[in-house]
Write a protein that holds these residues in place. Structure first.
Motif, PDB file in Angstrom:
ATOM      1  N   PRO A   1      10.011 -32.232  22.413  1.00  0.00           N
ATOM      2  CA  PRO A   1      10.959 -31.377  21.684  1.00  0.00           C
ATOM      3  C   PRO A   1      11.760 -32.120  20.630  1.00  0.00           C
ATOM      4  O   PRO A   1      12.117 -31.558  19.598  1.00  0.00           O
ATOM      5  N   GLY A   2      12.054 -33.419  20.902  1.00  0.00           N
ATOM      6  CA  GLY A   2      12.804 -34.194  19.908  1.00  0.00           C
ATOM      7  C   GLY A   2      12.015 -34.392  18.634  1.00  0.00           C
ATOM      8  O   GLY A   2      12.517 -34.175  17.527  1.00  0.00           O
ATOM      9  N   ALA A   3      10.748 -34.811  18.783  1.00  0.00           N
ATOM     10  CA  ALA A   3       9.892 -35.022  17.610  1.00  0.00           C
ATOM     11  C   ALA A   3       9.624 -33.708  16.887  1.00  0.00           C
ATOM     12  O   ALA A   3       9.617 -33.654  15.653  1.00  0.00           O
ATOM     13  N   ALA A   4       9.400 -32.629  17.651  1.00  0.00           N
ATOM     14  CA  ALA A   4       9.110 -31.328  17.039  1.00  0.00           C
ATOM     15  C   ALA A   4      10.307 -30.803  16.256  1.00  0.00           C
ATOM     16  O   ALA A   4      10.165 -30.326  15.119  1.00  0.00           O
ATOM     17  N   THR A   5      11.501 -30.895  16.858  1.00  0.00           N
ATOM     18  CA  THR A   5      12.703 -30.411  16.180  1.00  0.00           C
ATOM     19  C   THR A   5      13.004 -31.251  14.950  1.00  0.00           C
ATOM     20  O   THR A   5      13.403 -30.731  13.897  1.00  0.00           O
ATOM     21  N   THR A   6      12.791 -32.560  15.066  1.00  0.00           N
ATOM     22  CA  THR A   6      13.016 -33.441  13.919  1.00  0.00           C
ATOM     23  C   THR A   6      12.009 -33.162  12.810  1.00  0.00           C
ATOM     24  O   THR A   6      12.352 -33.217  11.622  1.00  0.00           O
ATOM     25  N   LEU A   7      10.763 -32.864  13.173  1.00  0.00           N
ATOM     26  CA  LEU A   7       9.759 -32.524  12.170  1.00  0.00           C
ATOM     27  C   LEU A   7      10.185 -31.276  11.399  1.00  0.00           C
ATOM     28  O   LEU A   7      10.043 -31.201  10.172  1.00  0.00           O
ATOM     29  N   PHE A   8      10.738 -30.305  12.117  1.00  0.00           N
ATOM     30  CA  PHE A   8      11.234 -29.093  11.462  1.00  0.00           C
ATOM     31  C   PHE A   8      12.395 -29.411  10.525  1.00  0.00           C
ATOM     32  O   PHE A   8      12.416 -28.968   9.367  1.00  0.00           O
ATOM     33  N   THR A   9      13.367 -30.190  11.005  1.00  0.00           N
ATOM     34  CA  THR A   9      14.515 -30.510  10.152  1.00  0.00           C
ATOM     35  C   THR A   9      14.107 -31.393   8.971  1.00  0.00           C
ATOM     36  O   THR A   9      14.705 -31.315   7.892  1.00  0.00           O
ATOM     37  N   ASN A  10      13.084 -32.233   9.172  1.00  0.00           N
ATOM     38  CA  ASN A  10      12.600 -33.048   8.050  1.00  0.00           C
ATOM     39  C   ASN A  10      11.891 -32.200   6.999  1.00  0.00           C
ATOM     40  O   ASN A  10      11.869 -32.564   5.816  1.00  0.00           O
ATOM     41  N   SER A  11      11.295 -31.084   7.405  1.00  0.00           N
ATOM     42  CA  SER A  11      10.720 -30.179   6.410  1.00  0.00           C
ATOM     43  C   SER A  11      11.830 -29.607   5.533  1.00  0.00           C
ATOM     44  O   SER A  11      11.634 -29.373   4.338  1.00  0.00           O
ATOM     45  N   ILE A  12      13.010 -29.413   6.132  1.00  0.00           N
ATOM     46  CA  ILE A  12      14.169 -28.943   5.361  1.00  0.00           C
ATOM     47  C   ILE A  12      14.639 -30.040   4.397  1.00  0.00           C
ATOM     48  O   ILE A  12      14.858 -29.792   3.205  1.00  0.00           O
ATOM     49  N   SER A  13      14.767 -31.274   4.917  1.00  0.00           N
ATOM     50  CA  SER A  13      15.235 -32.392   4.076  1.00  0.00           C
ATOM     51  C   SER A  13      14.281 -32.660   2.920  1.00  0.00           C
ATOM     52  O   SER A  13      14.708 -32.898   1.785  1.00  0.00           O
ATOM     53  N   THR A  14      12.977 -32.627   3.213  1.00  0.00           N
ATOM     54  CA  THR A  14      11.992 -32.848   2.151  1.00  0.00           C
ATOM     55  C   THR A  14      12.038 -31.714   1.141  1.00  0.00           C
ATOM     56  O   THR A  14      11.887 -31.929  -0.075  1.00  0.00           O
ATOM     57  N   GLY A  15      12.264 -30.500   1.632  1.00  0.00           N
ATOM     58  CA  GLY A  15      12.413 -29.356   0.737  1.00  0.00           C
ATOM     59  C   GLY A  15      13.599 -29.502  -0.196  1.00  0.00           C
ATOM     60  O   GLY A  15      13.538 -29.118  -1.371  1.00  0.00           O
TER      61      GLY A  15
END
Length: 392
Positions: free
Chosen positions: A337-351
């Motif tokens: 869940p940590g990696a998955a949630t971070t992957l989601f938030t990183n999609s926001i940061s990259t966006g």
């Protein structure tokens, strides 16, 4: 609809603790972010180029640090202690900005502290997912209500941020933000649970937990990145579009953002309620259709009333994507869940990084209308990619 956070024997105090922590961390973050560019310009006295460079470095550092800490959080250690460490760094970051006006210090030490602090929110959601799974709670509604706390925080935080900064000074504002993070630190230490790691069964395929090696995860990440790029392009460009192109009052931009943030809350809660009936994939596709209607409307309609009505579609789009999108990542990466949630938030940061570049290039060379045509095209591409991701 029955109460979302109640049980047969009354209110679950751990649920309330998660709600309080997510709201307080959200408010503390929403105090600092809206006025950051104003702070750098007026207090640090740097040009717009250096302001933009600060945002870019901050976003890149946030992605790198969050990926490193996310991997550690899923493999070993107490996730709650990691969250507390991140909040402690957030306190240090707020105090640094309160008393320092040297750009080089802020763009190095400040960015590093900010990057570590930014990990706290995805880790809080990861801990909440682990708690809900371990206690056989309703995961989707729980996460949706938590995500609604962030929207509520962003309804309260930005106006308070400007009021404090403009009336009492940036030092006061950052000190109050530091105080809020100290309060969050105490709440986390005394109210949030420690959840033991759950080993994944042998029958779970390696590709399910392998992150980027999974085609579904790659498609969903790129689709999510395009969604958040479109949204951030709108946030950056809309105030300029309202005043310079449409000739409408500047305050209308704030009103549109406030209306959208307020409408996101019921959109998130309804999405959490209906996701069991329709599934995450259908809900996300519905959100993308709403987003396409919104950006199409931004191109076609220019009156104040039409722009206000369009915020309903904007709220549906963001409300569903912000809540269900994160859960979709988590379900595609069981046990992480940590990696998955971070992957989601990183999609926001990259966006955010992509949006800053695209908005500037499009608006300067082709006018503000082109920004919304570009956002519309990105969402159409995102719709195609999301349709290819499996439902879980």
């Amino acid at each position: 609809m029955k109460s979302l956070l109640t049980r047969r024997r009354g209110v679950n105090p751990v649920y309330l603790a998660f709600m309080a922590v997510s709201f307080m961390v959200g408010v503390a973050g929403a105090l600092q972010a809206p006025t950051l560019s104003l702070f750098l310009s007026r207090e640090v006295h740097v040009s717009p180029l250096w302001v933009g460079l600060f945002y870019t470095i901050n976003a890149v550092a946030g992605i790198a640090v969050s990926l490193l800490l996310a991997k550690r959080s899923d493999n070993r250690g107490d996730r709650r202690r990691l969250i507390m460490f991140c909040c402690l760094m957030a306190v240090g970051n707020a105090l640094l900005f309160a008393f320092n006006r040297h750009y080089l210090t802020l763009v190095t030490c400040g960015v590093l502290l900010s990057a570590i602090a930014s990990v706290s929110m995805p880790q809080i959601f990861a801990l909440a997912r682990e708690y809900a799974d371990s206690s056989a709670r309703e995961v989707v509604m729980f996460s949706s209500v938590m995500r609604a706390q962030l929207s509520l925080a962003w309804v309260v935080g930005p106006p308070l941020s400007f009021a404090l900064a403009l009336n009492y000074g940036f030092t006061t504002m950052f000190i109050i933000a530091a105080g809020l993070f100290v309060l969050c630190l105490a709440l986390i230490a005394f109210t949030l649970p420690s959840v033991p790691r759950v080993e994944q069964p042998a029958e779970v395929p390696v590709t399910q937990t392998g992150g980027w090696k999974n085609l579904d995860i790659r498609l969903l990440f790129i689709a999510s990145l395009l969604m958040w790029t479109s949204n951030t392009m709108y946030i950056i460009d809309m105030p300029l579009y309202i005043s310079s192109v449409l000739g409408l009052p500047d305050r209308l931009a704030g009103l549109l953002m406030g209306v959208a943030a307020g409408l996101e809350i019921p959109a998130m809660l309804l999405a959490g309620y209906y996701v069991k009936r329709f599934g995450k994939r259908k809900m996300m596709l519905f959100a993308l259709v709403a987003g396409i209607v919104f950006y199409g409307g931004m191109v076609l309609f220019q009156s104040r009333t039409a722009l206000l009505v369009l915020q309903l579609f904007n709220a549906i789009f963001i409300g569903i994507v912000a809540g269900i999108g994160m859960l979709w990542f988590q379900d595609l990466m069981p046990g992480r869940p940590g990696a998955a949630t971070t992957l989601f938030t990183n999609s926001i940061s990259t966006g955010v990084i992509m949006a800053g570049v695209l908005q500037g290039v499009m608006a300067e060379n082709f006018g503000h209308y082109s920004v919304y045509w570009a956002a519309l095209a990105l969402l159409l591409a995102s719709l195609v990619m999301s349709a290819r991701v499996k439902d879980v």
